[in-house]
Design a protein around this motif. Sequence first.
Motif, PDB file in Angstrom:
ATOM      1  N   ARG A 163       0.300  -1.712  -0.047  1.00 47.10           N
ATOM      2  CA  ARG A 163      -0.310   0.494   0.437  1.00 47.10           C
ATOM      3  C   ARG A 163       0.785   1.484   0.278  1.00 47.10           C
ATOM      4  O   ARG A 163       0.143   2.289  -0.569  1.00 47.10           O
ATOM      5  N   ALA A 164       1.791   0.893   0.958  1.00 46.50           N
ATOM      6  CA  ALA A 164       2.546   2.635   0.472  1.00 46.50           C
ATOM      7  C   ALA A 164       3.045   2.774  -0.983  1.00 46.50           C
ATOM      8  O   ALA A 164       3.357   3.890  -0.978  1.00 46.50           O
ATOM      9  N   ASP A 165       3.473   2.207  -1.995  1.00 46.88           N
ATOM     10  CA  ASP A 165       3.474   2.045  -2.734  1.00 46.88           C
ATOM     11  C   ASP A 165       2.652   2.305  -3.642  1.00 46.88           C
ATOM     12  O   ASP A 165       3.127   3.528  -4.962  1.00 46.88           O
ATOM     13  N   THR A 166       1.414   2.544  -3.713  1.00 49.25           N
ATOM     14  CA  THR A 166       0.660   2.924  -4.099  1.00 49.25           C
ATOM     15  C   THR A 166       0.414   4.177  -3.914  1.00 49.25           C
ATOM     16  O   THR A 166       0.307   5.332  -4.113  1.00 49.25           O
ATOM     17  N   GLU A 167       0.948   4.275  -2.390  1.00 45.58           N
ATOM     18  CA  GLU A 167       0.593   6.322  -1.553  1.00 45.58           C
ATOM     19  C   GLU A 167       1.750   7.133  -2.619  1.00 45.58           C
ATOM     20  O   GLU A 167       2.181   8.596  -2.497  1.00 45.58           O
ATOM     21  N   GLU A 168       3.492   5.986  -2.681  1.00 45.42           N
ATOM     22  CA  GLU A 168       4.250   7.054  -3.697  1.00 45.42           C
ATOM     23  C   GLU A 168       4.079   7.335  -4.499  1.00 45.42           C
ATOM     24  O   GLU A 168       4.137   8.706  -5.263  1.00 45.42           O
ATOM     25  N   ILE A 169       2.943   6.598  -5.829  1.00 43.87           N
ATOM     26  CA  ILE A 169       3.155   6.346  -7.292  1.00 43.87           C
ATOM     27  C   ILE A 169       1.627   7.873  -6.559  1.00 43.87           C
ATOM     28  O   ILE A 169       2.079   9.564  -7.484  1.00 43.87           O
ATOM     29  N   CYS A 170       0.983   8.229  -5.855  1.00 43.20           N
ATOM     30  CA  CYS A 170      -0.280   9.552  -6.350  1.00 43.20           C
ATOM     31  C   CYS A 170       1.008  10.524  -5.468  1.00 43.20           C
ATOM     32  O   CYS A 170       0.497  11.627  -5.931  1.00 43.20           O
ATOM     33  N   ALA A 171       1.778  10.486  -4.905  1.00 45.14           N
ATOM     34  CA  ALA A 171       3.020  11.649  -4.621  1.00 45.14           C
ATOM     35  C   ALA A 171       3.837  11.873  -5.575  1.00 45.14           C
ATOM     36  O   ALA A 171       3.715  13.318  -5.578  1.00 45.14           O
ATOM     37  N   GLU A 173       2.499  11.644  -8.937  1.00 38.40           N
ATOM     38  CA  GLU A 173       1.655  12.109  -9.923  1.00 38.40           C
ATOM     39  C   GLU A 173       1.384  13.575  -9.671  1.00 38.40           C
ATOM     40  O   GLU A 173       0.719  13.637 -10.080  1.00 38.40           O
ATOM     41  N   GLU A 174       0.845  13.797  -8.046  1.00 37.83           N
ATOM     42  CA  GLU A 174       0.817  15.127  -7.856  1.00 37.83           C
ATOM     43  C   GLU A 174      -0.793  15.004  -7.538  1.00 37.83           C
ATOM     44  O   GLU A 174      -1.410  15.656  -7.839  1.00 37.83           O
TER      45      GLU A 174
END
Length: 349
Positions: A163-171, A173-174
């Motif tokens: 789940r931390a990986d998906t949060e990083e992707i969102c960050a 991609e702003e």
Amino acid sequence: MVQNALAQAGYPAHLVVACSGGPDSLALAAVAAYFARRGHVDGHPVTVGAVVVDHQLQDDSAQVAARTAQVLEELGLAPVEVRTVSVAATGSGPEAAARDARHAALNAAAEEQGASAILLGHTLDDQAEQVLLGLARGSGTRSLAGMRPARGKLLRPFLGLRRADTEEICAVEELEPWHDPTNLDPSFARSRTRVEVLPHLEEKLGPGVAESLARTASILQLDADYLDDVAETTFASLAARNGREVSLPEDLLRALAPAIRFRVIARAAADVGGQQPGYQRLLAAEALLRRQGSAGPVELPGGVSVYRLSLAELEAAPAPDGHAAAAAVPRGGARCGKLVFRPQKPPRK
């Protein structure tokens, strides 16, 4: 991972992303949008749409769905649509009812858009939670096998990501994801597993617990698939149909390995319209094989009754169609009793 999932699915020409606006599905939408902008995956043309399902379970759900749809359009996905569903109360619980309504909406949208694949944003953490919940409920192999990477049109390309990986992707991609408050609601077993149980296990047993649980699911998927295939072939060779009834010869059932025998009994119940029986109900149905003479019924979920009929009763009693029940006993077949599965409800017209 999305690229690999699409390759395994045969490179669908059009796919839809199921997006709630949360970090997992929003990150998946961002990755899918990359391929949409390129217009191809490994040289295979692809277009990407999206579906936001509004379950109407929270006061601001319509606003959340509208904002999510706008973000998806800005990412370049098309078409983007919001599907509003009503979650009916069922005996399976609110989470299962919401999932059923959501999947029905996703399948309908995919059909209308001409999509042959639906991308879901489940992660490795979701898989680990699924296995833990199955263990807590005393579930069998299929439940502990968790979610499949691919099942029909449904693809889960993020099952290997945390789940931390998906949060990083969102960050990166702003993107500002929406955080579902029910994910922190302790009244739901899955929320307690996510917020309390898994972190506690990681603290006490060391890092890597979630990965180990997800790996267990992958191993059990192979085992469950093999056992289900053997049970399906066995059921097809044993089952005799008489109208809406299905019967299985008890001597051949007794000779089966227990893992296959229980699956064949469950398959027979499903064949006459029943639902997957729990372990205790399966034990009760299987216990009929050790009775003398006719016995039952044992009631199984979905309105199915199971009886043991002795050979004498099979040969003498009238069948539901008015003919001699002996006609249901194959000529030259085993001279034994049978387990008979009967639906309690009349067929739908």
